[in-house]
Write an enzyme that holds these catalytic residues in place. Structure first.
Site, PDB file in Angstrom:
ATOM      1  N   HIS A 158      80.685  46.867  14.318  1.00  0.00           N
ATOM      2  CA  HIS A 158      79.763  47.958  13.946  1.00  0.00           C
ATOM      3  C   HIS A 158      79.011  48.504  15.167  1.00  0.00           C
ATOM      4  O   HIS A 158      77.880  48.962  15.045  1.00  0.00           O
ATOM      5  CB  HIS A 158      78.742  47.505  12.892  1.00  0.00           C
ATOM      6  CG  HIS A 158      79.369  46.825  11.719  1.00  0.00           C
ATOM      7  ND1 HIS A 158      79.785  47.493  10.592  1.00  0.00           N
ATOM      8  CD2 HIS A 158      79.692  45.520  11.531  1.00  0.00           C
ATOM      9  CE1 HIS A 158      80.309  46.634   9.742  1.00  0.00           C
ATOM     10  NE2 HIS A 158      80.281  45.424  10.288  1.00  0.00           N
ATOM     11  N   SER A 279      80.811  68.523  38.192  1.00  0.00           N
ATOM     12  CA  SER A 279      80.298  69.658  37.436  1.00  0.00           C
ATOM     13  C   SER A 279      80.120  70.829  38.396  1.00  0.00           C
ATOM     14  O   SER A 279      79.824  70.633  39.576  1.00  0.00           O
ATOM     15  CB  SER A 279      78.954  69.275  36.815  1.00  0.00           C
ATOM     16  OG  SER A 279      78.161  70.422  36.625  1.00  0.00           O
ATOM     17  N   LYS A 285      77.059  64.919  39.108  1.00  0.00           N
ATOM     18  CA  LYS A 285      77.897  64.471  37.994  1.00  0.00           C
ATOM     19  C   LYS A 285      79.248  63.912  38.407  1.00  0.00           C
ATOM     20  O   LYS A 285      79.898  64.402  39.313  1.00  0.00           O
ATOM     21  CB  LYS A 285      78.155  65.652  37.047  1.00  0.00           C
ATOM     22  CG  LYS A 285      76.922  66.106  36.317  1.00  0.00           C
ATOM     23  CD  LYS A 285      76.635  65.217  35.132  1.00  0.00           C
ATOM     24  CE  LYS A 285      77.415  65.708  33.935  1.00  0.00           C
ATOM     25  NZ  LYS A 285      77.165  64.876  32.774  1.00  0.00           N
ATOM     26  N   GLU A 292      88.507  61.613  28.367  1.00  0.00           N
ATOM     27  CA  GLU A 292      88.159  62.546  27.277  1.00  0.00           C
ATOM     28  C   GLU A 292      89.357  63.394  26.864  1.00  0.00           C
ATOM     29  O   GLU A 292      89.605  63.626  25.677  1.00  0.00           O
ATOM     30  CB  GLU A 292      87.015  63.468  27.713  1.00  0.00           C
ATOM     31  CG  GLU A 292      85.691  62.747  27.881  1.00  0.00           C
ATOM     32  CD  GLU A 292      84.643  63.658  28.505  1.00  0.00           C
ATOM     33  OE1 GLU A 292      83.949  64.351  27.769  1.00  0.00           O
ATOM     34  OE2 GLU A 292      84.539  63.671  29.743  1.00  0.00           O
TER      35      GLU A 292
END
Ligand code: ARG
Length: 466
Positions: A158, A279, A285, A292
């Site tokens: 969980h 970025s 970044k 992803e």
């Protein structure tokens, strides 16, 4: 613009341009031109063996086909929608180059059986390639697991701290998922490996062809039994895409963990710079874009599975043009799963766990609570009672800002009289791990067994065509 009708004498009108473009598949089925030409060479070889064409005609056709293949390969020969599909394009070019003898190639075959054969040859080639990439990926998982066989991390259920595990154990859970994917692919391959050529349009032919010879020439292990089934079903696409969708779901979950572990909040993992991007506005970044993207591409594979199932579901026997829609599903799915496996595999190899950060999290969430309950069982307390007692201890710890192992021995019987004569010991994470040596458990000895079994599988499991 006029579109010369490819269908000869039956038709009086030209095809409308928009319709011709809509109808054409050459824009994508060009991708299996090698398989198409291989199929044609085998077909004409069989026709000659059966005295349906002469050896001279066979040789002219074969060299004509090889010439077309070479010219497509080096970019000299391209086609437009006017050729409709790869089958018409190659045959049309052949007749243009070698003359009337080329008109004999399409004897005792149809584009219906050709399209199926090309797809099966393509899927066989790609399945073998993907299988080998999965094998390499599995070696990378095994090696990383072995490197981290006794490195501790929190195990979650969980998404909450549950019990201590090792990084090696966690990685080996993925090994098992991809092992089953390999097994699924190999099992599917058995059903894929059937020659379809010679089924013709739907009912076979009056000419004396030898489909077993074509199978041998194309390296198919079997020949399909029923011509109507051969041109009508697309289960060899559905099953491949279903394998791919499942494999992509496994990769997507692994990617999700990489993304979480690579976050500032977790900082369990450093994904190598070469698998991240920056970025355009925020100079600091480093984003886990590749993980992803792979997670996103799982959506594509799942979508492709829905596409092919839906395309086929309402079609009557036998061939229907709907089936042309299977091609982009095949090409897109192959590319997606092939690239994702290879790229994730290399990303894993080049990423590093951040042990200090992981260890800092081990104090949270009473990871050793189950161990306390099980130690009470060993001291004669029924598990349900032990579960209840440890619940009381956890509450006590929360109220007093303690960890379970910090409770003083003399306080135990004050907390609950049933804890009289009970001893709390060896509750550090490492001891917890070492004790979990049931078959399939997280103890390093047990994970080593899993790694050895995995290595044996990879070393003895041959490619599907052996
Ligand atoms: N381009 C077609 C396909 O991809 C080939 C079969 C067409 N056959 C036909 N009878 N229209 O499925």
């Amino acid at each position: 613009m006029k579109n010369k009708n490819l269908w000869g004498s039956r038709f009086e009108k030209e095809m409308d341009t928009l319709v011709a473009e809509f109808n054409a598949s050459i824009g994508f089925d060009i991708e299996f031109f090698r398989q198409d030409i291989r199929g044609s060479i085998a077909h004409v070889t069989m026709l000659a063996a059966q005295n349906i064409v002469t050896e001279k005609e066979r040789d002219l056709i074969i060299s004509g086909l090889e010439n077309i293949r070479d010219r497509i390969e080096n970019g000299e020969l391209t086609f437009t929608y006017k050729s409709e599909d790869i089958h018409m394009a190659v045959e049309g070019e052949l007749i243009k180059n070698i003359g009337d003898v080329g008109r004999k190639l399409h004897t005792a075959r149809s584009r219906n059986d050709q399209a199926v054969t090309d797809t099966k040859l393509f899927l066989k080639d790609k399945s073998e390639e993907i299988y080998e990439l999965l094998r390499e990926f599995e070696y990378n998982i095994l090696n990383k697991a072995e490197e981290n066989i006794d490195r501790i991390m929190p195990g979650f259920t969980h998404f909450q701290h549950a019990q201590p595990v090792t990084i090696g154990f966690h990685l080996m859970s993925y090994f098992q998922q991809f092992r089953r994917d390999m097994e699924r692919l190999k099992d599917y391959y058995k059903r894929l490996d059937y020659n379809s050529l010679g089924a013709c349009a739907l009912a076979g032919t009056t000419l004396s062809i030898d489909r077993h010879l074509t199978a041998e020439l194309l390296n198919f292990s079997n020949v399909t039994e029923n011509a109507m089934d051969t041109v009508s079903d697309r289960d060899y696409v559905m099953e491949f895409v279903s394998f791919a969708a499942m494999c992509m779901v496994h990769l997507s979950r692994f990617s999700e963990e990489f993304i979480i572990w690579n976050s500032q909040e977790f900082a369990f993992l450093d994904i190598d710079d070469s698998y991240c991007t920056g970025s355009s506005i925020m100079p600091q970044k480093k984003n886990p874009d590749i993980a992803e993207l792979i997670r996103g591409k799982a959506g594509r594979a799942i979508g492709n599975l829905m596409t092919i199932l839906t395309v086929v579901k309402g079609t009557p026997m036998s061939f229907n043009k709907d089936f042309q829609e299977d091609k982009e599903v095949v090409f897109d799915t192959v590319r997606t799963v092939r690239d994702s496996v290879e790229i994730f595999s290399n990303m894993l190899k080049h990423s590093h766990f951040r042990y200090d950060n992981i260890e800092r999290q081990m104090d949270k969430g009473f990871l050793n609570a189950t161990d306390v309950a099980e130690s009470l069982v060993q001291q004669g307390i029924p598990f349900r009672t032990a579960h209840e007692l440890v619940g009381v201890l956890v509450k006590y710890c929360e109220n007093n800002g303690l960890k379970l192992e910090e409770i003083k021995q003399e306080d135990l019987s004050n907390i609950d009289h049933r804890l009289k004569n009970i001893e709390l010991k060896d509750l550090d994470n490492y001891s917890c791990i070492m004790r979990r040596n049931s078959f399939g458990g997280t103890s390093p000895v047990e994970v080593q067994r899993q790694i050895n079994a995995g290595r044996e599988f990879l070393e003895t499991e041959f490619a599907m065509n052996c």
